[in-house]
Design an enzyme around this catalytic site. Structure first.
Site, PDB file in Angstrom:
ATOM      1  N   GLU A 266       0.666  -1.174   0.031  1.00 20.97           N
ATOM      2  CA  GLU A 266       0.057   0.024  -0.021  1.00 20.97           C
ATOM      3  C   GLU A 266       0.899   1.230  -0.073  1.00 20.97           C
ATOM      4  OE1 GLU A 266      -3.136  -0.187   3.099  1.00 20.97           O
ATOM      5  OE2 GLU A 266      -4.199  -1.671   1.991  1.00 20.97           O
TER       6      GLU A 266
ATOM      7  N   GLU B  64      -5.080  -8.537  -0.620  1.00 22.25           N
ATOM      8  CA  GLU B  64      -5.757  -8.413   0.629  1.00 22.25           C
ATOM      9  C   GLU B  64      -7.090  -8.200   0.402  1.00 22.25           C
ATOM     10  OE1 GLU B  64      -4.449  -5.184   3.615  1.00 22.25           O
ATOM     11  OE2 GLU B  64      -2.400  -5.963   3.139  1.00 22.25           O
TER      12      GLU B  64
HETATM   13  O1  AHR Z   1      -5.027  -5.827   7.001  1.00 22.03           O
HETATM   14  C1  AHR Z   1      -5.261  -4.802   7.742  1.00 22.03           C
HETATM   15  C2  AHR Z   1      -4.423  -3.481   6.901  1.00 22.03           C
HETATM   16  O2  AHR Z   1      -5.249  -3.348   5.909  1.00 22.03           O
HETATM   17  C3  AHR Z   1      -2.990  -4.068   6.355  1.00 22.03           C
HETATM   18  O3  AHR Z   1      -1.933  -3.864   7.061  1.00 22.03           O
HETATM   19  C4  AHR Z   1      -2.795  -2.881   5.328  1.00 22.03           C
HETATM   20  O4  AHR Z   1      -1.968  -3.092   4.215  1.00 22.03           O
HETATM   21  C5  AHR Z   1      -4.367  -2.659   5.029  1.00 22.03           C
HETATM   22  O5  AHR Z   1      -4.353  -1.022   5.039  1.00 22.03           O
END
Ligand code: AHR
Ligand code: AHR
Length: 493
Positions: free
Chosen positions: A171, A283
């Protein structure tokens, strides 16, 4: 009345089982107190919780992403190797805690080996240097008589780990990230990381850091890194207390996959790139309640969340030619399907769709056609707290479905979410060819109402019910209950 039309000749992609991947971050009780709890009576001699391992095995998780997440952007992997008593505790600035470094690369690799899952490591592109990323590859995969490969051997691991999947930062676009960058700066920096990591081990697969898939970031980073990457990552979290805003929001996953797919196709065409670039949805989940670090992200899930998770999985099946890897964020305690205490665990509602898809969906995706009425949903009805309005992506059919078959074409599984909050829906499955259904099973995830949750006291409020259906017929009419996921597994003669 609705219908699902299935033509076994319309195969739309081969499903990579890596779409059922998991993710563990050094955050809250995901690693420490989740998968790893030294000296617990529930743990094995290495400190891995045996009850958690059993629950993860039932999810058939093929791949595990680690160590973050936001955590990785301040993580120096060399702090986490060698004798545990010598490892330095460090300030942890992503979630404002302390990282003891008791769990590091060798523990992660042991865990992956024990669980028979592929490791997927994301490197630190925040405080981390190019050299740290390169030496991490050498430590894991090096076979020569070189310093970092020898250090792995010295730490008791003679054979290389052969870590195939490597992520180029996490990110990096976000202000919350340590070392956030503009897309142009990221392209420059990631190009140099990519070169040196691949020179260290040309067999590795690199994952470029994407945003949602429909942002300006993606327009710049995909063509900018296309020469160097094998996968491009997307992240998406959805969720709302409002039922329809919650269950319909995964339409954004379809949108993200189609948008990013188009950018990838253009980049590959314009740059004459022959190697494929797939999406790594590394994610994804429902997550909107426990956003703050103080809550350690210990989200509790209800049935409507499980339906949203089912629709994410349907989207991955429908786009199986594009998305070849995905990681539910996360695996234990932190926005997770498995929830532990020092005494045991329970399975959250979202565990059940994950388990059913991984267990029953076959390797070939089918391009089915669903006919059902749509659910009215306007911008005013969209109560999602996220800044991703999605009403314009509609209309949204009541049934959200995907289907797969095996190589013989004799076993077919159809996953159907009836998103209607009140109405059951009688649905005919129509096959294009004359088929005889020899046997059929239905696996249903449901509960009293969309807010039903599991917890330690009532662990089975939402669970899987299995029924054997009548067979020997050409078509099946099945009634999908309101607010449910059903997988129908059909054996054809
Ligand atoms: O999964 C929780 C968080 O969400 C992770 O650390 C991050 O990559 C995203 O913002
Ligand atoms: O919803 C009930 C199901 O609908 C039954 O199991 C099946 O036989 C019918 O078609």
């Amino acid at each position: 009345m609705a219908s699902i039309n299935i033509d076994l000749a319309r195969k739309s992609g081969s499903i990579d089982r890596n779409i059922y991947g998991g993710f563990i971050e050094q955050l809250g009780r995901c690693v420490y107190g989740g998968i790893y709890e030294e000296n617990s009576p529930l743990s094995d001699e290495h400190g891995y919780r045996k009850d958690v391992m059993a629950a993860v095995r039932d999810l058939r998780t093929p791949l595990l992403r680690w160590p973050g997440g936001n955590f990785v952007s301040g993580y120096h992997w060399t702090d986490g190797i060698g004798p545990v008593e010598n490892r330095p505790p460090q300030m942890e600035l992503a979630w404002h805690s302390t990282e003891s470094n008791r769990f590091g690369t060798d523990e992660f690799m042991d865990y992956c080996r024990t669980m028979n899952v592929e490791p997927y490591i994301c490197v630190n592109m925040g405080t981390g240097t190019m050299d740290e990323a390169r030496t991490w590859v050498e430590y894991c995969n090096g076979t020569g008589n070189t310093y970092w490969a020898n250090l792995r051997r010295k730490n008791g691991h003679e054979e290389p780990y052969n870590v195939k999947y490597w992520g180029l930062g996490n990110e990096v676009y976000g202000t919350w990230q340590i070392g956030a960058m503009t897309p142009e700066d990221y392209v420059k920096k990631a190009t140099e990381f990519a070169k040196i990591m691949k020179w260290t081990d040309p067999s590795i697969k690199l994952v470029g850091c994407g945003d949602t898939g429909w942002k300006d970031w993606d327009d710049i980073v995909i063509p900018g890194l296309a020469q160097y990457i094998d996968y491009y990552s997307l992240h998406l979290y959805t969720g709302s207390d409002d039922y329809y805003s919650n269950v319909l929001a995964p339409a954004l996953a379809d949108f993200a996959l189609e948008s990013s797919r188009a950018i990838i196709d253009r980049a590959r065409y314009n740059q004459k790139i022959e190697h494929p670039i797939y999406i790594a949805y590394d994610e994804w989940n429902v997550w909107y309640r426990k956003r703050a670090a103080e809550t350690a992200l210990e989200e509790r899930y209800n049935l409507s969340d499980a339906l949203a998770v089912s629709s994410f999985l349907n989207s991955f099946i429908r786009h199986s030619d594009t998305v070849k890897l995905a990681n539910l964020a996360q695996m234990v305690n932190v926005i997770a399907p498995i929830f532990t205490s020092p005494e045991g665990l329970f399975l959250q509602t979202i565990y059940h769709p994950l388990r059913l898809f991984a267990e029953h969906m076959q390797d070939i995706a089918l391009d089915i056609h669903v006919e059902s009425e749509s659910l009215p949903f306007t911008q005013e009805q969209d109560k999602s707290p996220y800044g991703f309005p999605f009403a314009s992506l509609g209309p949204f059919k009541i049934l959200d479905a995907s289907a797969t078959c095996d190589a013989s074409g004799k076993t077919v599984t159809i996953a159907v979410v009836n998103r209607h909050r009140e109405q059951d829906l009688s649905t005919t499955l129509k096959f294009a060819d004359n088929v005889t259904i020899e046997s059929a099973y239905a696996y249903e995830v449901n509960g009293d109402n969309p807010n039903s949750e599991n917890d330690f006291e009532q662990p089975n409020e939402v669970s899987i019910q299995e029924h054997h259906l009548h067979s020997g017929e050409q078509d099946i009419t099945y009634t999908f209950p309101a607010h449910s996921l059903t997988l129908l597994r059909l054996q054809l003669a």
